[in-house]
Design an enzyme around this catalytic site. Structure first.
Site, PDB file in Angstrom:
ATOM      1  N   GLN A  86       3.298  25.306 -27.664  1.00 53.77           N
ATOM      2  CA  GLN A  86       2.665  26.509 -28.207  1.00 53.77           C
ATOM      3  C   GLN A  86       2.022  27.367 -27.121  1.00 53.77           C
ATOM      4  O   GLN A  86       2.112  28.598 -27.160  1.00 53.77           O
ATOM      5  CB  GLN A  86       1.625  26.131 -29.265  1.00 53.77           C
ATOM      6  CG  GLN A  86       2.238  25.660 -30.573  1.00 53.77           C
ATOM      7  CD  GLN A  86       1.201  25.439 -31.659  1.00 53.77           C
ATOM      8  OE1 GLN A  86       0.066  25.904 -31.556  1.00 53.77           O
ATOM      9  NE2 GLN A  86       1.590  24.726 -32.707  1.00 53.77           N
ATOM     10  N   HIS A 108      -2.404  23.437 -37.160  1.00 53.66           N
ATOM     11  CA  HIS A 108      -3.197  22.366 -36.555  1.00 53.66           C
ATOM     12  C   HIS A 108      -4.056  23.012 -35.485  1.00 53.66           C
ATOM     13  O   HIS A 108      -3.621  23.944 -34.802  1.00 53.66           O
ATOM     14  CB  HIS A 108      -2.269  21.304 -35.959  1.00 53.66           C
ATOM     15  CG  HIS A 108      -2.958  20.164 -35.283  1.00 53.66           C
ATOM     16  ND1 HIS A 108      -4.120  19.590 -35.767  1.00 53.66           N
ATOM     17  CD2 HIS A 108      -2.642  19.470 -34.151  1.00 53.66           C
ATOM     18  CE1 HIS A 108      -4.474  18.590 -34.972  1.00 53.66           C
ATOM     19  NE2 HIS A 108      -3.606  18.507 -33.981  1.00 53.66           N
ATOM     20  N   ASP A 191      -7.945  14.721 -37.564  1.00 49.85           N
ATOM     21  CA  ASP A 191      -6.497  14.525 -37.607  1.00 49.85           C
ATOM     22  C   ASP A 191      -6.049  13.590 -36.489  1.00 49.85           C
ATOM     23  O   ASP A 191      -5.295  12.637 -36.723  1.00 49.85           O
ATOM     24  CB  ASP A 191      -5.791  15.877 -37.493  1.00 49.85           C
ATOM     25  CG  ASP A 191      -4.286  15.763 -37.646  1.00 49.85           C
ATOM     26  OD1 ASP A 191      -3.829  15.614 -38.796  1.00 49.85           O
ATOM     27  OD2 ASP A 191      -3.569  15.821 -36.636  1.00 49.85           O
ATOM     28  N   GLU A 227       7.192  -9.666 -45.954  1.00 50.04           N
ATOM     29  CA  GLU A 227       5.794  -9.954 -46.298  1.00 50.04           C
ATOM     30  C   GLU A 227       4.783  -9.127 -45.514  1.00 50.04           C
ATOM     31  O   GLU A 227       3.683  -8.871 -46.010  1.00 50.04           O
ATOM     32  CB  GLU A 227       5.505 -11.449 -46.081  1.00 50.04           C
ATOM     33  CG  GLU A 227       6.346 -12.383 -46.944  1.00 50.04           C
ATOM     34  CD  GLU A 227       6.112 -12.192 -48.437  1.00 50.04           C
ATOM     35  OE1 GLU A 227       5.098 -11.565 -48.822  1.00 50.04           O
ATOM     36  OE2 GLU A 227       6.951 -12.664 -49.226  1.00 50.04           O
ATOM     37  N   GLU A 231       6.417  -4.610 -47.508  1.00 55.45           N
ATOM     38  CA  GLU A 231       5.535  -4.504 -48.675  1.00 55.45           C
ATOM     39  C   GLU A 231       4.350  -3.574 -48.451  1.00 55.45           C
ATOM     40  O   GLU A 231       3.628  -3.247 -49.397  1.00 55.45           O
ATOM     41  CB  GLU A 231       5.053  -5.892 -49.103  1.00 55.45           C
ATOM     42  CG  GLU A 231       6.159  -6.722 -49.757  1.00 55.45           C
ATOM     43  CD  GLU A 231       5.633  -7.979 -50.435  1.00 55.45           C
ATOM     44  OE1 GLU A 231       4.422  -8.021 -50.751  1.00 55.45           O
ATOM     45  OE2 GLU A 231       6.429  -8.905 -50.641  1.00 55.45           O
TER      46      GLU A 231
END
EC number: 1.1.1.86
Length: 332
Positions: A86, A108, A191, A227, A231
């Protein structure tokens, strides 16, 4: 308590006659440009070169322009480019064409908060930060909904910066859900902190260590993956929809007891102290300084980190299980 704005609080009139340039046509850029156009706003897309993004914009019905041309012909300039390019785009393609009364808009606060971009005093500078990836911003809008967003003003030359920030938020669908007013400082620091200590850094490292612990103890990698990694989505979805209390209500009493007793042993107060150190580095600017320096040298830390993750046992097992995991997913 934070002030929350919704559709009824905001009018598009303040930007209705403005010409808007969206710089970048990636995840967020495409979503914003399409949503703004669907809201009746005059939008152009500014790009650096005629690549894939250019073709995508054309396929979506836009006539892309070179960045400087889009800037010259617009009143509101929206930066939806990667953080680290930017500043260069601003200095080379935007700053020479800025005029009094134009607006610089960000999703942002990084470049403004850490003063990588220092706008002239005669323009408005504000931010709209949607709390979802670009495809979700577009999908929700197209279906009549919207994702929440944060808005902030950094420079209010016109006296209407907040009104315009809220109007842009409404035009991309955010006020359909709710928009919270914040500051560039607060958005940037929170953030970065969230990304580093849990969302990207902490959670991934926690899952990897859990997987590695089971495999090193002799358990099958495939079972360990289900596991400790796969999950996680089920639990996070419950937290997303019902909060921590709702998630705990949904799991078994055995899971509740184990989680409440062992969780605090694994993630103890010492972790919180290290989190505070990470926050200190963000607030002081040390993280930003280090990241800018690293990026300038080629971002080798990212390249090496990605290579390590790609070659890890947990990633290889995940790739082999993905077909099984996704095969049973119902067709939408």
């Amino acid at each position: 308590m934070a002030k929350i704005y919704t559709d009824k609080d905001v009018s598009l009139d303040v930007i209705k006659e403005k010409r808007v340039a969206v710089l970048g046509y990636g995840s967020q850029g495409r979503a914003w440009a399409l949503n703004l156009r669907d809201s009746g706003i005059k939008v152009s897309v500014g790009l650096e070169r005629e690549g894939n993004s250019w073709k995508q914009a054309e396929n979506d019905g836009f006539k892309p322009l070179r960045t400087e041309e889009a800037v010259r012909n617009s009143d509101i300039i929206i930066f939806l480019l990667p953080d680290m390019i930017q500043r260069t785009v601003y200095l080379e393609r935007v700053k020479p064409y800025l005029k009094e009364g134009m607006d610089l808009v960000f999703a942002h606060g990084f470049n403004i908060h850490y003063r990588l971009i220092e706008p002239p005093s005669n323009v408005d500078v504000y931010m709209i930060a949607p709390k979802a990836p670009g495809p979700i911003v577009r999908e929700y809008f197209a279906k009549g909904g919207g994702v929440p967003a944060l808005v902030a003003t950094y420079q209010d030359h016109s006296g209407k910066a907040l009104q315009k920030a809220l109007a842009v938020a409404k035009a991309i669908g955010a006020t359909r859900a709710g928009v919270i007013e914040t500051t560039f400082k607060e958005e940037t620091e929170t953030d970065l902190f969230g990304e580093q200590v849990d969302l990207v850094g902490g959670v991934m490292q926690l899952m990897r260590y859990a997987f590695q612990t089971l495999v090193e103890a002799g358990y099958q990698p495939e079972v360990a993956y289900f596991e400790t990694i796969n999950e996680m989505k089920l639990i996070v979805d419950l937290v997303y929809e019902k909060g921590f209390s709702g998630m705990l209500t949904a799991v078994s009493d055995t899971a509740k007891y184990g989680g409440m007793t062992v969780g605090k042993m694994v993630i103890d107060e010492s972790v919180k102290e290290r989190m505070k150190k990470a926050l200190d580095n963000i607030r002081s600017g040390k993280f930003a300084e280090k990241w800018v320096e690293e990026y300038g040298k080629g971002a080798n830390t990212i390249k090496e980190g990605m290579k390590e993750v790609d070659n890890s046992t947990e990633e290889k097992v995940g790739r082999s299980l993905r077909d099984i995991i996704l095969r049973g997913k119902p067709k939408s």
